[in-house]
Design an enzyme around this catalytic site. Sequence first.
Site, PDB file in Angstrom:
ATOM      1  N   LYS A 291       0.920  -0.792  -0.196  1.00 38.86           N
ATOM      2  CA  LYS A 291       0.322   0.448  -0.674  1.00 38.86           C
ATOM      3  C   LYS A 291       0.814   1.318   0.303  1.00 38.86           C
ATOM      4  O   LYS A 291       1.818   1.106   0.458  1.00 38.86           O
ATOM      5  CB  LYS A 291      -1.009   0.187   0.926  1.00 38.86           C
ATOM      6  CG  LYS A 291      -0.200   0.059   2.616  1.00 38.86           C
ATOM      7  CD  LYS A 291      -0.523  -0.033   3.531  1.00 38.86           C
ATOM      8  CE  LYS A 291      -0.324  -0.443   5.176  1.00 38.86           C
ATOM      9  NZ  LYS A 291      -0.964  -1.082   6.360  1.00 38.86           N
TER      10      LYS A 291
ATOM     11  N   ARG B 132     -11.027  -0.139  14.912  1.00 43.44           N
ATOM     12  CA  ARG B 132     -10.750   0.740  13.267  1.00 43.44           C
ATOM     13  C   ARG B 132     -11.284   0.709  12.328  1.00 43.44           C
ATOM     14  O   ARG B 132     -12.269   1.399  11.304  1.00 43.44           O
ATOM     15  CB  ARG B 132      -8.868   0.761  13.020  1.00 43.44           C
ATOM     16  CG  ARG B 132      -8.169   1.541  11.586  1.00 43.44           C
ATOM     17  CD  ARG B 132      -6.880   1.464  11.957  1.00 43.44           C
ATOM     18  NE  ARG B 132      -6.818   0.304  11.660  1.00 43.44           N
ATOM     19  CZ  ARG B 132      -5.190   0.415  10.978  1.00 43.44           C
ATOM     20  NH1 ARG B 132      -4.545   0.934  10.851  1.00 43.44           N
ATOM     21  NH2 ARG B 132      -5.068  -1.168  10.645  1.00 43.44           N
TER      22      ARG B 132
ATOM     23  N   TYR C 251      15.087  31.258   7.657  1.00 43.50           N
ATOM     24  CA  TYR C 251      14.748  31.921   7.619  1.00 43.50           C
ATOM     25  C   TYR C 251      13.972  32.089   9.260  1.00 43.50           C
ATOM     26  O   TYR C 251      14.324  30.768  10.509  1.00 43.50           O
ATOM     27  CB  TYR C 251      13.107  31.028   7.524  1.00 43.50           C
ATOM     28  CG  TYR C 251      12.904  30.725   5.837  1.00 43.50           C
ATOM     29  CD1 TYR C 251      12.314  31.927   5.649  1.00 43.50           C
ATOM     30  CD2 TYR C 251      13.183  29.798   5.092  1.00 43.50           C
ATOM     31  CE1 TYR C 251      12.612  32.619   3.854  1.00 43.50           C
ATOM     32  CE2 TYR C 251      12.508  30.382   3.633  1.00 43.50           C
ATOM     33  CZ  TYR C 251      12.860  30.951   3.080  1.00 43.50           C
ATOM     34  OH  TYR C 251      12.473  31.247   2.024  1.00 43.50           O
TER      35      TYR C 251
ATOM     36  N   MET D  77      11.743  24.897   2.170  1.00 45.15           N
ATOM     37  CA  MET D  77      11.040  23.831   1.714  1.00 45.15           C
ATOM     38  C   MET D  77      11.977  23.245   0.122  1.00 45.15           C
ATOM     39  O   MET D  77      11.900  21.656   0.457  1.00 45.15           O
ATOM     40  CB  MET D  77       9.712  24.897   0.474  1.00 45.15           C
ATOM     41  CG  MET D  77       9.292  24.194  -0.004  1.00 45.15           C
ATOM     42  SD  MET D  77       8.320  24.808  -1.436  1.00 45.15           S
ATOM     43  CE  MET D  77       7.012  25.898  -0.598  1.00 45.15           C
TER      44      MET D  77
HETATM   45  C1  LIG Z   1      -0.808  -1.864   6.802  1.00 49.75           C
HETATM   46  C2  LIG Z   1      -1.160  -3.490   7.180  1.00 49.75           C
HETATM   47  C3  LIG Z   1      -0.270  -3.724   7.527  1.00 49.75           C
HETATM   48  C4  LIG Z   1       0.971  -4.545   6.616  1.00 49.75           C
HETATM   49  O1  LIG Z   1       1.378  -3.417   7.942  1.00 49.75           O
HETATM   50  P1  LIG Z   1       2.808  -3.907   8.788  1.00 49.75           P
HETATM   51  O2  LIG Z   1       3.461  -3.019  10.114  1.00 49.75           O
HETATM   52  O3  LIG Z   1       3.831  -2.362   8.034  1.00 49.75           O
HETATM   53  O4  LIG Z   1       3.663  -5.094   8.735  1.00 49.75           O
HETATM   54  C5  LIG Z   1      -1.033  -5.375   7.893  1.00 49.75           C
HETATM   55  N1  LIG Z   1      -1.896  -5.383   7.427  1.00 49.75           N
HETATM   56  C6  LIG Z   1      -3.031  -4.137   7.373  1.00 49.75           C
HETATM   57  C7  LIG Z   1      -4.690  -4.712   7.781  1.00 49.75           C
HETATM   58  C8  LIG Z   1      -2.898  -2.650   7.094  1.00 49.75           C
HETATM   59  O5  LIG Z   1      -3.493  -1.980   7.511  1.00 49.75           O
END
Ligand SMILES: *Cc1c(COP(=O)(O)O)cnc(C)c1O
Length: 383
Positions: free
Chosen positions: A57, A156, A278, A324
């Site tokens: 991701k 979550r 700055y 920046m």
């Molecule tokens: C991001 C995520 C992972 C991977 O987690 P890491 O801590 O990066 O290994 C696995 N499962 C879910 C649901 C996630 O959101």
Amino acid sequence: MKRFRPPELTITTPNTPAQPDEAAAGAILTIDLGAVRENYRRLKARLDGVACAGVVKADGYGLGAVQVANALRKEGCETFFVAHLWEGISLRDALGAAPTIFVLHGLLPGSEAQGEAAALTPVINSTGQLAAWRSLARRLGKELPAAIQVDSGMSRIGMAPVEVEALAADPSGFDGIELKLVMSHLACADEPEHGANEAERLEFERLRKMLPPAPLSFANSSGIFLGKPYHHDLARPGAALYGINPTPGHKNPMQSVVKLEAKVIQTRQINAGAGVGYGHTFRATGPLRTATIALGYADGWHRRTSAAAFFEGTELPFIGRVSMDSIILDISALPEGRLKEGDLVELIGPSHPLDTVADVAGTIGYEVLTSLGHRFHRRYLGG
Ligand SMILES: *Cc1c(COP(=O)(O)O)cnc(C)c1O
């Protein structure tokens, strides 16, 4: 009326920012795909025969989802997780039909057909998502694959226990759905002593028994290090593949993947009393030699973070505010003339490991990597 367009101008799509070549780039990000593969092998060895996916991701935690996925495929990994539908669509375009691609957020209302067209497997997180996927299956007259995520205690995302109980009582709940995976996620996996780990594991066991039998997935990177009871049928590491320490407070069992180096734009001599950067938040108390490097907060180096760069192991502290596009370094510790325009200093690498950079910034390696900008020259090694 014809619009003028210089004939040499090439148009690039906004999703694929052109990258500067090495000479033109202000900073160079080196990504060691050989190390990603090595990390995958190390995790596999711990998993002792349990299958292992790759979480790619957020464009592979900022390092290139396609490059990382292709490297992992060479290790036999054919299962990937992304967060968003559009991440899944571009990964499918790049990888072709063979791999299984799970979309962690599931498919947002109205986007189900796009997910189906790209042969993605949604991670269904609610009764509503399940109903929408069922109804698409009915309309298309075919079974559609899905994972179900239950919420075992993180609060979550995923089906709440009451939803799972209601689903268990509804015999038509999975009509037209091919259940590929039942999963949940650990809130405290990087704290092995935390009581929530065992509580979540037991809750996951309780909830999954209410659902049709399917392979189970629970562990992220740190979860793998909690041991066999957490491994189930498929692990889902992200961070550890990218060299982030899955065992905070202990020696990093993973190989480092990323090196970030920025170029010196110019070096200067400044006099006692000169204000630097700055707001003149730094004022020289004596004569100083400085170097300005071509990297700033637009490249993901947070403005609030004071830190240091390294040159051949010598620490070069930041002075003044991060701008920046640039940062000013105190290079007085180096012999005069040693650092020149165009030379590279290290921001993340062997002298300044990713997890240390994150600690200094008051954050975690995940945030450092996913904040990295798009102006670097990216150099891929190995893979
Ligand atoms: C991001 C995520 C992972 C991977 O987690 P890491 O801590 O990066 O290994 C696995 N499962 C879910 C649901 C996630 O959101």
